[in-house]
Design a protein around this motif. Structure first.
Motif, mmCIF file in Angstrom:
data_model
loop_
_atom_site.group_PDB
_atom_site.id
_atom_site.type_symbol
_atom_site.label_atom_id
_atom_site.label_comp_id
_atom_site.label_asym_id
_atom_site.label_seq_id
_atom_site.Cartn_x
_atom_site.Cartn_y
_atom_site.Cartn_z
ATOM 1 N N SER A 1 21.296 12.559 -14.491
ATOM 2 C CA SER A 1 21.809 11.495 -15.348
ATOM 3 C C SER A 1 21.427 11.735 -16.806
ATOM 4 C CB SER A 1 21.238 10.144 -14.886
ATOM 5 O OG SER A 1 21.542 9.127 -15.827
ATOM 6 N N ILE A 2 22.250 11.215 -17.717
ATOM 7 C CA ILE A 2 21.925 11.330 -19.141
ATOM 8 C C ILE A 2 20.936 10.243 -19.550
ATOM 9 C CG2 ILE A 2 24.140 12.376 -19.728
ATOM 10 C CD1 ILE A 2 25.027 9.628 -20.778
ATOM 11 N N GLU A 3 20.793 9.215 -18.692
ATOM 12 C CA GLU A 3 19.862 8.135 -19.002
ATOM 13 C C GLU A 3 18.436 8.562 -18.709
ATOM 14 O OE1 GLU A 3 19.236 4.332 -16.587
ATOM 15 O OE2 GLU A 3 20.351 3.578 -18.327
ATOM 16 N N GLN A 4 17.572 8.320 -19.649
ATOM 17 C CA GLN A 4 16.165 8.686 -19.518
ATOM 18 C C GLN A 4 15.308 7.435 -19.521
ATOM 19 O OE1 GLN A 4 14.208 12.237 -21.593
ATOM 20 N NE2 GLN A 4 13.608 10.559 -22.926
ATOM 21 N N THR A 5 14.379 7.367 -18.580
ATOM 22 C CA THR A 5 13.485 6.221 -18.488
ATOM 23 C C THR A 5 12.098 6.617 -18.964
ATOM 24 O OG1 THR A 5 14.685 5.291 -16.596
ATOM 25 C CG2 THR A 5 12.444 4.517 -16.961
ATOM 26 N N SER A 6 11.605 5.900 -19.956
ATOM 27 C CA SER A 6 10.243 6.106 -20.435
ATOM 28 C C SER A 6 9.348 5.103 -19.722
ATOM 29 C CB SER A 6 10.175 5.901 -21.947
ATOM 30 O OG SER A 6 8.868 6.158 -22.436
ATOM 31 N N MET A 7 8.205 5.576 -19.224
ATOM 32 C CA MET A 7 7.373 4.697 -18.398
ATOM 33 C C MET A 7 5.906 5.074 -18.509
ATOM 34 S SD MET A 7 8.422 6.335 -14.753
ATOM 35 C CE MET A 7 7.855 7.974 -14.307
ATOM 36 N N LYS A 8 5.077 4.113 -18.132
ATOM 37 C CA LYS A 8 3.647 4.340 -18.014
ATOM 38 C C LYS A 8 3.238 4.004 -16.580
ATOM 39 C CE LYS A 8 2.278 3.788 -22.837
ATOM 40 N NZ LYS A 8 1.365 3.102 -23.806
ATOM 41 N N CYS A 9 2.399 4.851 -16.014
ATOM 42 C CA CYS A 9 2.060 4.709 -14.600
ATOM 43 C C CYS A 9 0.786 5.489 -14.307
ATOM 44 C CB CYS A 9 3.216 5.214 -13.735
ATOM 45 S SG CYS A 9 3.606 6.963 -14.036
ATOM 46 N N SER A 10 0.495 5.656 -13.025
ATOM 47 C CA SER A 10 -0.648 6.476 -12.610
ATOM 48 C C SER A 10 -0.195 7.827 -12.077
ATOM 49 C CB SER A 10 -1.463 5.747 -11.530
ATOM 50 O OG SER A 10 -2.035 4.569 -12.037
ATOM 51 N N GLY A 11 0.971 8.260 -12.499
ATOM 52 C CA GLY A 11 1.487 9.550 -12.071
ATOM 53 C C GLY A 11 2.658 9.412 -11.113
ATOM 54 N N VAL A 12 3.338 10.523 -10.872
ATOM 55 C CA VAL A 12 4.513 10.569 -10.002
ATOM 56 C C VAL A 12 4.285 11.606 -8.902
ATOM 57 C CG1 VAL A 12 6.990 11.046 -9.853
ATOM 58 C CG2 VAL A 12 6.060 9.889 -11.868
ATOM 59 N N CYS A 13 4.543 11.217 -7.667
ATOM 60 C CA CYS A 13 4.450 12.118 -6.522
ATOM 61 C C CYS A 13 5.861 12.356 -5.987
ATOM 62 C CB CYS A 13 3.562 11.513 -5.437
ATOM 63 S SG CYS A 13 3.293 12.594 -4.010
ATOM 64 N N VAL A 14 6.269 13.620 -5.906
ATOM 65 C CA VAL A 14 7.597 13.984 -5.423
ATOM 66 C C VAL A 14 7.421 14.818 -4.155
ATOM 67 C CG1 VAL A 14 9.821 15.004 -6.005
ATOM 68 C CG2 VAL A 14 8.353 14.084 -7.828
ATOM 69 N N CYS A 15 7.952 14.336 -3.037
ATOM 70 C CA CYS A 15 7.668 15.007 -1.759
ATOM 71 C C CYS A 15 8.928 15.455 -1.041
ATOM 72 C CB CYS A 15 6.853 14.084 -0.855
ATOM 73 S SG CYS A 15 7.827 12.881 0.044
ATOM 74 N N THR A 16 8.726 16.383 -0.100
ATOM 75 C CA THR A 16 9.755 16.812 0.846
ATOM 76 C C THR A 16 9.623 15.975 2.116
ATOM 77 O OG1 THR A 16 8.280 18.411 1.879
ATOM 78 C CG2 THR A 16 9.553 19.166 -0.032
ATOM 79 N N GLY A 17 10.519 16.229 3.060
ATOM 80 C CA GLY A 17 10.377 15.567 4.358
ATOM 81 C C GLY A 17 9.097 15.978 5.057
ATOM 82 N N THR A 18 8.715 17.250 4.896
ATOM 83 C CA THR A 18 7.441 17.707 5.464
ATOM 84 C C THR A 18 6.285 16.915 4.870
ATOM 85 O OG1 THR A 18 8.233 19.956 5.913
ATOM 86 C CG2 THR A 18 5.867 19.664 5.645
ATOM 87 N N GLY A 19 6.304 16.722 3.559
ATOM 88 C CA GLY A 19 5.232 16.002 2.887
ATOM 89 C C GLY A 19 5.283 14.495 3.069
ATOM 90 N N SER A 20 6.361 13.991 3.658
ATOM 91 C CA SER A 20 6.477 12.536 3.811
ATOM 92 C C SER A 20 5.464 11.975 4.795
ATOM 93 C CB SER A 20 7.898 12.150 4.244
ATOM 94 O OG SER A 20 8.185 12.586 5.563
ATOM 95 N N THR A 21 4.885 12.828 5.637
ATOM 96 C CA THR A 21 3.857 12.361 6.577
ATOM 97 C C THR A 21 2.463 12.423 5.964
ATOM 98 O OG1 THR A 21 3.504 14.564 7.533
ATOM 99 C CG2 THR A 21 5.228 13.177 8.519
ATOM 100 N N SER A 22 2.383 12.914 4.732
ATOM 101 C CA SER A 22 1.079 13.161 4.128
ATOM 102 C C SER A 22 0.802 12.170 2.998
ATOM 103 C CB SER A 22 1.024 14.618 3.639
ATOM 104 O OG SER A 22 -0.239 14.955 3.138
ATOM 105 N N TRP A 23 0.671 12.674 1.759
ATOM 106 C CA TRP A 23 0.298 11.824 0.627
ATOM 107 C C TRP A 23 1.321 10.713 0.396
ATOM 108 C CZ3 TRP A 23 -1.078 14.055 -4.910
ATOM 109 C CH2 TRP A 23 -1.821 13.085 -5.590
#
Length: 395
Positions: free
Chosen positions: A250-272
């Protein structure tokens, strides 16, 4: 993403439709003339290397003096080594050429030699084994060396740890299904030039040498693929992470504040991913207090059932071509996020994240880290050719 009543059903339907096209090129046949066994680094071996002590008596004395349960440490070491020997002996008796390596001599040359990579340990050893496999052609098949104390989700079912020969016979006869575990491709654009990996585990310098140089034909693409997850955020957990995200091109960009982003696979969905998003029965029970429910209803049991159903819905198939991102502790007040409307958790096919951080890291599978400071951009996506070839084995 996780709408009540429909989310779990949608995920199950999605599972049935997930097929990796390249898998059709392979029949249920595994060439197993040469097997490379990746040995687990036991805690005893780790301590021995860490202190550079060859004398077992001196090492024992040092560990006991610091309060270590030496008997338990040695018991686990012997258990793992006996299991590894059993695997080696079984394969040799079946006429298979076997070579054993540890994490310090696990090289691309060894991988090239082998028909199959066979880690013996747990999920950590399996992740290490997969780190040097960069396409979907060479199988990685793991044995859980201590099924009584380890889940070993990535390894063969626990029952095969007690019957190694049976597992190998099933593999040789084609009595299995291929499972291509999706992995995340990472393209990292640093405004500071050189991208230098940092190992998060002691004694793993050689692992970092495998992820120093990117593909010269595809500038910025790291030669390390995430089997579980990619985490992005400030290195100091108490510091707020300031990030900008674009979803699915998307051309839309979201600026945010947080404690980080976790991006997982299906394999990783059972973990963190599951740990981050899991909802405890206690929280559900407290929510139920606001809902009018007949007094005869067992609210505690209902809360447990709702929590269990919800938590199971967080897990998706390891060969799913989607990634799931989770924004941890998204600040949703005042001007944040900007613009409003981004979901704190959702499925995506592509993800772009730009850093406005001070001292941040991008961490791959909890093992290798890259600086991710102000101006650095990462592009994440899943491609079929990057999948890890494993098997699904049942009785």
């Amino acid at each position: 993403m996780f709408k009540r009543r429909t989310s779990f059903k949608d995920i199950i339907l999605g599972i049935k439709n997930v097929v990796t096209s390249s898998d059709t090129q392979f029949t249920n046949f595994i060439k197993m003339d040469k097997v490379l066994i990746l040995s687990k680094l036991s805690r005893y071996e780790f301590e021995k290397r860490k202190y550079n002590i060859d004398n077992d008596h001196e090492l024992e004395k040092k560990l006991r003096n610091r309060g270590t349960d030496f008997e338990k440490l040695m018991q686990c070491h012997v258990l793992h080594k006996n299991f590894e020997k059993n695997v080696v002996d079984t394969l040799c008796k079946m006429g298979i050429n076997v070579e054993v390596v540890n994490r310090f001599d696990y090289t691309d040359e060894k991988v090239k030699w082998a028909d199959v990579i066979m880690p013996t340990g747990g999920d950590g050893t399996f992740l290490l084994a997969s780190s040097r496999i960069r396409d979907n052609s060479k199988p990685v098949i793991g044995f859980n060396s201590d099924p009584s104390r380890s889940e070993g989700h990535l390894c063969l079912p626990k029952k095969f740890s007690a019957n190694i020969r049976r597992a190998v016979e099933k593999l040789q006869s084609g009595d299995f299904e291929w499972l291509l575990r999706s992995r995340i491709r990472i393209k990292l654009i640093s405004q500071r030039g050189e991208v230098v990996p940092k190992c998060l585990h002691e004694l793993q310098e050689n692992y970092c040498t495998a992820v120093v140089d990117g593909d010269p034909t595809n500038k910025g693409v790291l030669p390390v693929l995430a089997l579980n997850e990619v985490f992005i955020g400030e290195t100091t957990s108490s510091r707020v992470s300031h990030l900008q995200m674009r979803l699915n091109g998307s051309i839309e960009q979201t600026s945010m504040k947080c404690s980080g982003v976790c991006v997982c696979t299906g394999t990783g969905s059972t973990s963190w991913h599951l740990s981050i998003n899991r909802i405890p029965a206690q929280s559900v029970a407290e929510l139920l207090e606001f809902i009018e429910i007949p007094s005869c209803a067992d609210k505690e049991k209902l809360a447990e059932e709702v929590a269990d159903t919800y938590n199971k819905s967080l897990i998706f198939r390891p060969n799913d071509k989607r990634m799931s991102y989770t924004i941890r502790d998204l600040i949703s007040a005042g001007v944040w996020p900007c613009p409003k409307g981004i979901k704190p958790r959702d499925f995506v096919s592509k993800l772009e994240i730009k850093s406005n951080c001070y001292d941040a890291s991008l961490v791959v599978d909890g093992g290798v880290s890259f600086d991710f400071n102000d101006g650095t951009i990462v592009f994440l996506e899943i491609r079929p050719e990057d999948a890890l070839r494993t098997v699904s084995l049942t009785e």
